[in-house]
Design an enzyme around this catalytic site. Structure first.
Site, short mmCIF file in Angstrom:
data_model
loop_
_atom_site.label_atom_id
_atom_site.label_comp_id
_atom_site.label_asym_id
_atom_site.label_seq_id
_atom_site.Cartn_x
_atom_site.Cartn_y
_atom_site.Cartn_z
CE LYS A 61 -31.07 1.44 15.72
NZ LYS A 61 -32.15 1.19 15.38
CD GLN A 84 -35.17 2.27 16.80
OE1 GLN A 84 -34.77 2.97 16.33
NE2 GLN A 84 -35.77 1.44 16.99
CG ASP A 105 -33.41 0.50 9.37
OD1 ASP A 105 -32.88 -0.09 9.90
OD2 ASP A 105 -34.76 1.77 9.74
N1 GUN Z 1 -37.18 -0.58 15.78
C1 GUN Z 1 -36.97 -2.29 15.99
N2 GUN Z 1 -36.30 -2.04 15.11
C2 GUN Z 1 -36.42 -1.76 14.43
C3 GUN Z 1 -35.70 -1.08 12.71
O1 GUN Z 1 -33.87 -2.23 12.90
N3 GUN Z 1 -35.26 -0.45 12.67
C4 GUN Z 1 -36.21 0.40 12.93
N4 GUN Z 1 -36.09 1.43 11.68
N5 GUN Z 1 -37.04 0.29 13.68
C5 GUN Z 1 -36.62 -0.18 14.61
#
Ligand code: GUN
Length: 295
Positions: A54, A98, A121
């Site tokens: 990311k 995350q 998100d």
């Molecule tokens: N963990 C796995 N996929 C995601 C996601 O799309 N967003 C977040 N914040 N954590 C994740």
């Protein structure tokens, strides 16, 4: 039938090119550069890998980006306070925490702490509620990526029988809610299956579009798929290491067998994964635009 392989890497590249151009245009017209913070608690290897991807993409697209690493034993109050500081920071338009978080932290409380206008998100209950009533502002990134992939592949979703395997808040529930809306790239008949579904194969065999987010390697075998179905594999299962020391991945679908039956299938890796990161960038750009309009 041998399926067309739907490359998320290729579609993501096209979407990223567009975002990079729009970042330049936004900066030139408003002086605003999209800003994204990714908060990582602890050092779960999968989470480290996702967050690294990311951050790398954010930088490539010309964003202002901050990686905030917190120790695994950070307190819930400490994390909520940290989010509050980013909520107040005008250079930050998107906040991503995350997941999963360590057991001692209440994930829902943390997601509630994020300003819904910075919730790129799309997991704040306010944004999930808006999505449900057809007033979405930010779609969760993986479902958003799936919808874009289907649209770019010219898949007709109107009236299609969609079967979703998995009911997580991250994927299964939001993609079901998105595809059931009466709008473009949606308007489907959606069935959501889960661990208590009595005869899973009876459902999956009816699917024109089968979306699998079960979290179990090769959970979907060829006998569970209708001839000519469109199969979207959201699974990321780590099944060992490559000689180069990278994680070896496989999806929730038995790819080699199912590709002989489906008309379109996404690979793992290189399918949904690159789209998830890309749609996070699209959401962050949108958040920056909304902030620029409010200035
Ligand atoms: N963990 C796995 N996929 C995601 C996601 O799309 N967003 C977040 N914040 N954590 C994740």
């Amino acid at each position: 039938m041998t399926a067309r392989i739907l490359s998320g890497t290729e579609v993501a590249r096209q979407v990223r090119e567009r975002i990079a151009r729009e970042v330049v245009a936004l900066r030139e017209s408003t002086g605003v550069t999209p800003g994204l913070v990714t908060i990582l608690v602890g050092d779960n290897p999968a989470s480290v890998s996702y967050v690294t991807g990311k951050q790398r993409t954010a930088k490539e697209l010309g964003f202002y980006s901050v990686q905030d690493d917190q120790p695994a034993d950070v307190s819930e109050d400490g994390l909520v306070e940290l989010i509050g500081r980013y909520n107040d920071d005008p250079a930050i338009h998107g906040i991503l925490v995350q997941l999963p978080l360590p057991k001692h932290i209440n994930e829902t409380r943390v997601l509630y702490a994020i300003d819904p206008d910075k919730d790129v998100d799309g997991l704040h209950p306010m944004n999930l509620g808006r999505l449900m009533i057809g007033e979405a502002r930010f779609y969760p990134c993986t479902p958003f990526g799936i919808r874009e992939l289907l649209a770019m592949a010219d898949v007709e979703t109107k009236g299609a029988e969609v079967v979703v395997v998995g009911r997580s808040n991250l994927v299964g529930k939001p993609i079901s809610m998105m595809l059931v809306q009466k709008e473009a790239n949606a308007n489907s008949t959606v069935t959501m299956c889960h661990t208590a579904t009595r005869d899973l194969a009876a459902h999956t065999r009816r699917a024109d579009i089968l979306i699998v987010a079960a979290g179990r390697a090769k959970a979907i075998t060829a006998d569970m798929v209708k001839d000519g179905a469109i199969v979207i594999d959201v699974g990321v299962n780590r099944i060992g290491m490559t000689p180069e020391g990278k994680a070896k991945l496989c999806g929730d679908v038995d790819f080699d067998a199912v590709k002989e039956k489906a008309s379109v299938i996404t690979p793992v890796p290189g399918g949904v994964g690159p789209m998830t990161i890309t749609m996070l960038m699209a959401n962050t750009l949108k958040a920056a635009r909304l902030a620029a309009e409010r200035k």
